[in-house]
Design an enzyme around this catalytic site. Structure first.
Site, short mmCIF file in Angstrom:
data_model
loop_
_atom_site.label_atom_id
_atom_site.label_comp_id
_atom_site.label_asym_id
_atom_site.label_seq_id
_atom_site.Cartn_x
_atom_site.Cartn_y
_atom_site.Cartn_z
N TYR A 191 -3.50 -9.11 6.45
CA TYR A 191 -2.16 -9.69 6.49
C TYR A 191 -1.85 -10.49 7.75
CZ TYR A 191 -1.79 -6.60 2.53
OH TYR A 191 -2.02 -5.98 1.33
N ARG A 233 -6.72 -7.03 -10.12
CA ARG A 233 -7.68 -7.53 -9.14
C ARG A 233 -8.68 -6.42 -8.84
NH1 ARG A 233 -5.52 -7.61 -3.94
NH2 ARG A 233 -7.14 -6.14 -3.35
#
Length: 314
Positions: A217, A256
């Site tokens: 992130y 995912r």
């Protein structure tokens, strides 16, 4: 369409969820939807917000905890409110790494060798024995957490205590798996006509360390190669395994799937994400871009396919 984007929550992944929610709301607005972005503290709070806003569908941008482990999905179904992504059972199985491993092993899908420990059974001598059997390198992680929260790579026995204690801060069970040296891959899977289709694999290359929370992130901390530089046959195998993992857990609409690719070119499944991140550094939008889908198109596909699935269940 009126879409409530539910984000926030109270899991360790709250900050990522807030960022995902903001990005999804902006993309859906570009796609032409009427969007309501809400930071919501409980499952019933999501229900109340959806009803108050007259939402046609809830976009689940919550990560971890009750937003991703099936509880929210079960509550929304009980109240007849359509939502994005997989159903309660699939979300529960994907969030719980012990269940995920069990399903994959039952289907003959490759996972790293390892063991799941209850808190009271995670004694250091047992972990040291496992580490010796698995080549001296382990990945320790909480059983039910995402975004690499609480995950450690352990290469020395003297570091096991700290890694174990960190994982057990987030869950009463931990997964200890052989660390697979090699490459990190992820594959987004979207359903078309009810059939899963793997998008091009992404290779993940952190500039330092492993693909932990900071590297995920922090803008610029990681290099992403999409499509991943794989030989055609290997790329097809990785995509096929991602589709098989999606089917094995009963996922729907999209997911995912994360992998380790060994130095010998053998892929190992790590986990399936039923509500993957949708921030500026997230992977599903990158995979969509590789096949010509803009971020607004990705979110629009998810919304429309999810509404169709939810209507079909009634």
């Amino acid at each position: 369409m009126k879409v409530l984007v539910a984000c926030g929550g109270d899991s360790p992944e709250r900050e990522v969820s807030l960022r995902s929610g903001k990005a999804v709301a902006e993309a859906l607005a570009v796609a032409g939807h009427q969007v309501f972005l809400e930071d919501l503290p409980t499952c019933l709070g999501v229900v109340e917000a959806a009803r108050d806003r007259g939402a046609d569908l809830v976009f689940v941008a919550l990560h971890g905890g009750w937003g991703e482990d099936g509880r929210l999905q079960a509550v929304l179904e009980a109240h007849g409110i359509p939502y994005t992504g997989s159903g309660p059972e699939s979300c529960m199985a994907a969030m719980d790494k012990e269940l995920t491993r069990a399903v994959f092993l039952d289907r003959g899908l490759p996972v790293p060798p390892g063991k799941v420990y209850e808190r009271e059974d995670a004694a250091l001598p047992d972990l040291e024995s496992l580490m010796a059997r698995e080549g001296g390198h382990l990945a320790l992680k909480p059983c039910c957490c995402g975004s690499t929260v609480g995950v450690s790579l352990v290469h020395r026995p003297e570091d096991l205590r700290e890694a174990r204690d960190l994982a057990l801060q987030y869950d009463d069970r931990l997964v200890a798996e052989r660390f697979i040296p090699g490459r990190e891959l992820t594959v987004a899977v979207f359903e078309e006509g009810g059939r899963p289709r793997a998008l091009p694999a992404i290779e993940i290359r952190p500039h330092e360390g492993f693909y932990d929370y900071r590297n995920k992130y922090t803008s610029g901390a990681t290099e992403y190669l999409c499509p991943a530089p794989l030989e055609e046959a290997l790329a097809a195998r990785v995509g096929s395994l991602a589709e098989a993992a999606h089917r094995a857990l009963g996922c729907r609409v999209y997911s995912r799937v994360d992998f380790r690719l060994s130095e010998e070119g053998e892929p190992f499944l790590l986990e399936v994400n039923t509500a993957p991140g949708m921030t500026g550094t997230s992977l599903v939008p990158k995979a969509g871009a590789a096949v010509g889908w803009s971020f607004p198109q990705v979110t629009d596909r998810i919304v429309r396919a999810s509404l169709e699935v939810c209507r079909g269940r009634r």
